[in-house]
Motif scaffolding. Structure first.
Motif, PDB file in Angstrom:
ATOM      1  N   GLY A 122     -48.425  59.171  99.968  1.00  0.00           N
ATOM      2  CA  GLY A 122     -49.394  60.236 100.233  1.00  0.00           C
ATOM      3  C   GLY A 122     -48.947  60.936 101.489  1.00  0.00           C
ATOM      4  N   TRP A 123     -49.885  61.317 102.346  1.00  0.00           N
ATOM      5  CA  TRP A 123     -49.412  61.952 103.593  1.00  0.00           C
ATOM      6  C   TRP A 123     -49.584  61.067 104.814  1.00  0.00           C
ATOM      7  CZ3 TRP A 123     -53.062  63.807 107.187  1.00  0.00           C
ATOM      8  CH2 TRP A 123     -54.357  64.022 106.717  1.00  0.00           C
ATOM      9  N   ASP A 124     -50.620  60.232 104.856  1.00  0.00           N
ATOM     10  CA  ASP A 124     -50.663  59.203 105.916  1.00  0.00           C
ATOM     11  C   ASP A 124     -51.464  58.005 105.429  1.00  0.00           C
ATOM     12  OD1 ASP A 124     -50.252  57.827 108.182  1.00  0.00           O
ATOM     13  OD2 ASP A 124     -51.368  59.144 109.508  1.00  0.00           O
ATOM     14  N   PRO A 125     -50.795  56.947 104.988  1.00  0.00           N
ATOM     15  CA  PRO A 125     -49.339  56.733 104.995  1.00  0.00           C
ATOM     16  C   PRO A 125     -48.615  57.619 103.979  1.00  0.00           C
ATOM     17  CG  PRO A 125     -50.449  54.935 103.848  1.00  0.00           C
ATOM     18  CD  PRO A 125     -51.523  55.779 104.443  1.00  0.00           C
ATOM     19  N   GLY A 126     -47.356  57.883 104.271  1.00  0.00           N
ATOM     20  CA  GLY A 126     -46.551  58.722 103.394  1.00  0.00           C
ATOM     21  C   GLY A 126     -45.704  59.665 104.225  1.00  0.00           C
ATOM     22  N   MET A 127     -45.953  60.964 104.094  1.00  0.00           N
ATOM     23  CA  MET A 127     -45.123  61.939 104.805  1.00  0.00           C
ATOM     24  C   MET A 127     -45.214  61.776 106.326  1.00  0.00           C
ATOM     25  SD  MET A 127     -43.593  63.169 102.339  1.00  0.00           S
ATOM     26  CE  MET A 127     -42.533  64.213 103.340  1.00  0.00           C
ATOM     27  N   PHE A 128     -46.395  61.443 106.831  1.00  0.00           N
ATOM     28  CA  PHE A 128     -46.512  61.210 108.280  1.00  0.00           C
ATOM     29  C   PHE A 128     -45.687  59.993 108.703  1.00  0.00           C
ATOM     30  CE2 PHE A 128     -50.547  63.505 110.034  1.00  0.00           C
ATOM     31  CZ  PHE A 128     -50.072  64.710 109.552  1.00  0.00           C
ATOM     32  N   SER A 129     -45.724  58.947 107.891  1.00  0.00           N
ATOM     33  CA  SER A 129     -44.941  57.744 108.199  1.00  0.00           C
ATOM     34  C   SER A 129     -43.459  58.081 108.243  1.00  0.00           C
ATOM     35  CB  SER A 129     -45.169  56.669 107.129  1.00  0.00           C
ATOM     36  OG  SER A 129     -46.477  56.676 106.644  1.00  0.00           O
ATOM     37  N   LEU A 130     -43.011  58.834 107.234  1.00  0.00           N
ATOM     38  CA  LEU A 130     -41.603  59.234 107.180  1.00  0.00           C
ATOM     39  C   LEU A 130     -41.207  59.982 108.438  1.00  0.00           C
ATOM     40  CD1 LEU A 130     -40.752  60.756 103.704  1.00  0.00           C
ATOM     41  CD2 LEU A 130     -39.687  58.805 104.825  1.00  0.00           C
ATOM     42  N   ASN A 131     -42.076  60.903 108.864  1.00  0.00           N
ATOM     43  CA  ASN A 131     -41.749  61.693 110.040  1.00  0.00           C
ATOM     44  C   ASN A 131     -41.775  60.864 111.313  1.00  0.00           C
ATOM     45  OD1 ASN A 131     -41.194  64.737 109.680  1.00  0.00           O
ATOM     46  ND2 ASN A 131     -42.604  64.160 108.040  1.00  0.00           N
ATOM     47  N   ARG A 132     -42.718  59.914 111.399  1.00  0.00           N
ATOM     48  CA  ARG A 132     -42.691  58.989 112.542  1.00  0.00           C
ATOM     49  C   ARG A 132     -41.372  58.215 112.548  1.00  0.00           C
ATOM     50  NH1 ARG A 132     -48.606  58.378 111.454  1.00  0.00           N
ATOM     51  NH2 ARG A 132     -48.142  56.951 109.756  1.00  0.00           N
ATOM     52  N   MET A 133     -40.958  57.764 111.366  1.00  0.00           N
ATOM     53  CA  MET A 133     -39.770  56.920 111.293  1.00  0.00           C
ATOM     54  C   MET A 133     -38.487  57.681 111.610  1.00  0.00           C
ATOM     55  SD  MET A 133     -37.661  55.111 108.613  1.00  0.00           S
ATOM     56  CE  MET A 133     -36.369  55.852 109.601  1.00  0.00           C
ATOM     57  N   TYR A 134     -38.298  58.841 110.983  1.00  0.00           N
ATOM     58  CA  TYR A 134     -37.112  59.654 111.279  1.00  0.00           C
ATOM     59  C   TYR A 134     -37.061  59.987 112.779  1.00  0.00           C
ATOM     60  CZ  TYR A 134     -35.537  60.874 106.479  1.00  0.00           C
ATOM     61  OH  TYR A 134     -35.017  60.853 105.206  1.00  0.00           O
ATOM     62  N   ALA A 135     -38.201  60.410 113.323  1.00  0.00           N
ATOM     63  CA  ALA A 135     -38.219  60.845 114.722  1.00  0.00           C
ATOM     64  C   ALA A 135     -37.925  59.675 115.662  1.00  0.00           C
ATOM     65  CB  ALA A 135     -39.563  61.490 115.055  1.00  0.00           C
ATOM     66  N   ASN A 136     -38.413  58.479 115.320  1.00  0.00           N
ATOM     67  CA  ASN A 136     -38.127  57.294 116.121  1.00  0.00           C
ATOM     68  C   ASN A 136     -36.660  56.915 116.064  1.00  0.00           C
ATOM     69  OD1 ASN A 136     -40.324  55.286 117.369  1.00  0.00           O
ATOM     70  ND2 ASN A 136     -41.287  56.699 115.933  1.00  0.00           N
ATOM     71  N   ALA A 137     -36.061  57.051 114.888  1.00  0.00           N
ATOM     72  CA  ALA A 137     -34.645  56.694 114.752  1.00  0.00           C
ATOM     73  C   ALA A 137     -33.771  57.676 115.537  1.00  0.00           C
ATOM     74  CB  ALA A 137     -34.241  56.677 113.281  1.00  0.00           C
ATOM     75  N   ILE A 138     -34.196  58.947 115.570  1.00  0.00           N
ATOM     76  CA  ILE A 138     -33.392  59.981 116.229  1.00  0.00           C
ATOM     77  C   ILE A 138     -33.563  59.949 117.750  1.00  0.00           C
ATOM     78  CG2 ILE A 138     -33.140  62.489 116.492  1.00  0.00           C
ATOM     79  CD1 ILE A 138     -33.962  62.683 113.510  1.00  0.00           C
TER      80      ILE A 138
END
Lengths: 328, 328
Positions: A122-138
């Motif tokens: 969905g969007w949270d969890p879901g797209m928001f989680s993805l964006n948290r994860m990508y941003a944390n990795a970067i």
């Protein structure tokens, strides 16, 4: 051949999935399963069947992915592992604290049956989680912020409706603009609950109810309202229908981080959603992941997955070649 | 054991990668390869070697992932396939139109050598591409918008510097706020080049140069400036150094789309970056994908990949369990 979709549970989310399937030419809705009497449930797709939940096993070979549209409190913890024995399944389980446990249950069931189960989509969890994860990795050296709203919180609206003297209510969660702006300036503030969101309530009273008492009860309700600046508006039933019948939502995921040999440079990553319909957008995400489930299954993969485990290309109807040419 | 990183090419991007490696405790910089005389190149990492590019083959077993930090015009089309014969490689190839061809070259080389090559990693192509792709998969009925800036365009700055009478120059690409706002309102406008971005130039003239003539030459330069509203400021060398020595950049990716049985609901997905240092942020993305390359290689995968082909979890130093618990 189309990807054959089944929907289990026909509320706002189920209807959203039905609409989303219509927008994706490589998919078709095969059947909707309901706990109600099927003769009382009218769906929008003329070519799809409406069936009792108890009949779902008969559809084992006629459905590629079963989308579970129940609630996270009691339905999904039971349903997702159960139906993963028969189908590739997707759910939007959103009780963040119980995700590890739910993952383990679905993983065990899906591995045994040789199916794929994708949870918490969905969007949270879901797209928001993805964006948290990508941003944390970067940006490993940084701070995360998630703001929700402006949007309708179903849980908070329900909590108000349970107060004596309240006929109906809608509650909006609103991010505090000043906090958002501080994060955007790279200040990485530590924000209290009250500093991040405010709550705005539109309440229809029963005849003769005590407005002051209801307002007091709302504003002091623990967990739901007492930690927030809350505004209460009393309105008529007509006004509630006219101005507050939508289910908009949205929010912001930000990560502010530093780079450079001496951390001398600041960076801000921001992802935001502004949604007219929370369940319809959630459904769109789910349907894209249904495509992924279908493809992962074709490759022989099994077990439980989340958005973190699935390469983006699996979500798109476009080929790898087309994606590289058009969107990279 | 740490992931051993090699850097080929030590300009702004190479230095950015060096800084990013320092921020990731599961990695170490092993060697920097340069076309210059190594004795003239001083790097920041005391424990890493500085070597001639011609010696790179000797490091075949001492480096896990080689990061190629050359330019897209002439370096990478040759280097990435060449070094994919010896190493797992990553590049930030950003000539969008030539990506399919570059992909094919790297894929052939990497498949033959049994290596992984990840191309076009950074923010555009890279994180912006990912966001375009996710948003397209989620909202199939919609329109895409990418705005760049405010930020320094190296190519445009170089173009100004080539004009007779110009000693030095910096060019900023700036998104048009009114266009951004129209997209955010869900209007899905069709925007011309001029309506999307403006260009602002800060120019230091040679002594005796004709300012009016230089300004005219900039503003009428085909492809670079003639299709834009361009502002030219003439400043002193000291002012350029003092106020314009950074390399900030950023931008916005938006998708506006409709859902519902009759397309009655609007949704807006927006991703934005605000970067103090374009090369350092690009480097951070590259280094996260270096981790992914290392892991994919451990699984025995080979060939060319892009950001579309890699599951998000591969980028993170955290375990799947931790990601689900903390970020989902």
């Amino acid at each position: 051949m189309s990807i054959r979709i089944g929907i289990l549970g026909y509320g706002n989310l189920g209807r959203g999935v039905e609409c989303a399937v219509k927008q994706n030419p490589d998919m078709e809705l095969t059947a909707v399963f309901t706990r109600r009497d099927p003769s009382t449930v009218s769906i929008l797709t003329e070519t799809a069947a409406v069936c009792r939940v108890s009949e779902v096993e008969d559809w084992k070979d006629k459905i590629d992915v079963l989308i579970l549209c129940g609630g996270s409190a009691t339905d999904l913890p039971k349903q997702t592992p159960e139906y993963a024995k028969l189908f590739h399944v997707i759910d939007s389980f959103d009780t963040h604290a119980r995700i590890p446990e739910h993952f383990a249950d679905v993983d065990a069931a899906a591995k045994e049956s040789g199916k794929i189960g994708i949870i918490s989509v969905g969007w949270d969890p879901g797209m928001f989680s993805l964006n948290r994860m990508y941003a944390n990795a970067i940006l490993p050296d940084g701070a995360d912020y998630t703001f929700w709203g402006k949007g309708v919180s179903q849980g908070h609206s329900d909590a108000i409706r349970r107060i004596q003297g309240v006929r109906d209510a809608k509650q909006y969660t609103i991010p505090v603009e000043a906090a958002l702006e501080a994060v955007r300036r790279g200040e990485t503030p530590t924000l209290s609950t009250r500093e991040k969101h405010t709550r705005e309530c539109f309440v229809v009273l029963e005849e003769g109810a005590d407005a002051a008492k209801v307002e007091e009860e709302i504003k002091t309700m623990p967990n739901y309202f007492s930690d927030y600046d809350t505004t209460v508006h009393f309105i008529s039933e007509e006004e509630l229908k006219r101005d507050h019948s939508g289910i908009p939502h949205g929010g912001f995921v930000l990560r502010s981080g530093k780079t450079g040999w001496n951390q001398e440079n600041n960076h801000l990553i921001e992802y935001s959603l502004k949604l007219d319909s929370n369940p319809e957008f959630t459904s769109c995400v789910i349907v894209a992941y249904a495509r992924a489930a279908y493809r992962l299954a074709k490759e022989g993969q099994t077990g439980c997955k989340t958005v973190f485990d699935i390469a983006p290309a699996y979500l798109s109807a476009k080929s790898g070649e087309e994606l590289r040419k058009v969107l990279l």
